[in-house]
Scaffold this motif. Sequence first.
Motif: not given
Length: 105
Positions: A92, A95-96, A98-102
Amino acid sequence: MEKKNETIEKLTNEATFVLDDCLLLLSKDEDKLVKFVEQLISIKKEVEVEVPNPPSRKTGDLRNLKNNVVKNPPGAKIKGDVKGARRKNGREIALQARAKTKKKC
């Protein structure tokens, strides 16, 4: 009473071991295994006739169940619990992240 229960338990264990050994020995000969199972069934029927009311395997008496009141247990608390938050597993968290915009700059 303790000695009687111990003796019964030992005899029950011995009977189970003997039965397991017989099944292991007869596992390769289907005809003999069929005869053995038929003999066991006839022995079981004889025992059922001699002992019409076998003792219950369960520890409690089900007839008194109506008088018992069962309550739900309180909710479990997680170590380090913060306002109902739960611990997240590694997947989890990954996944969180990876989901953030860099930022590209």
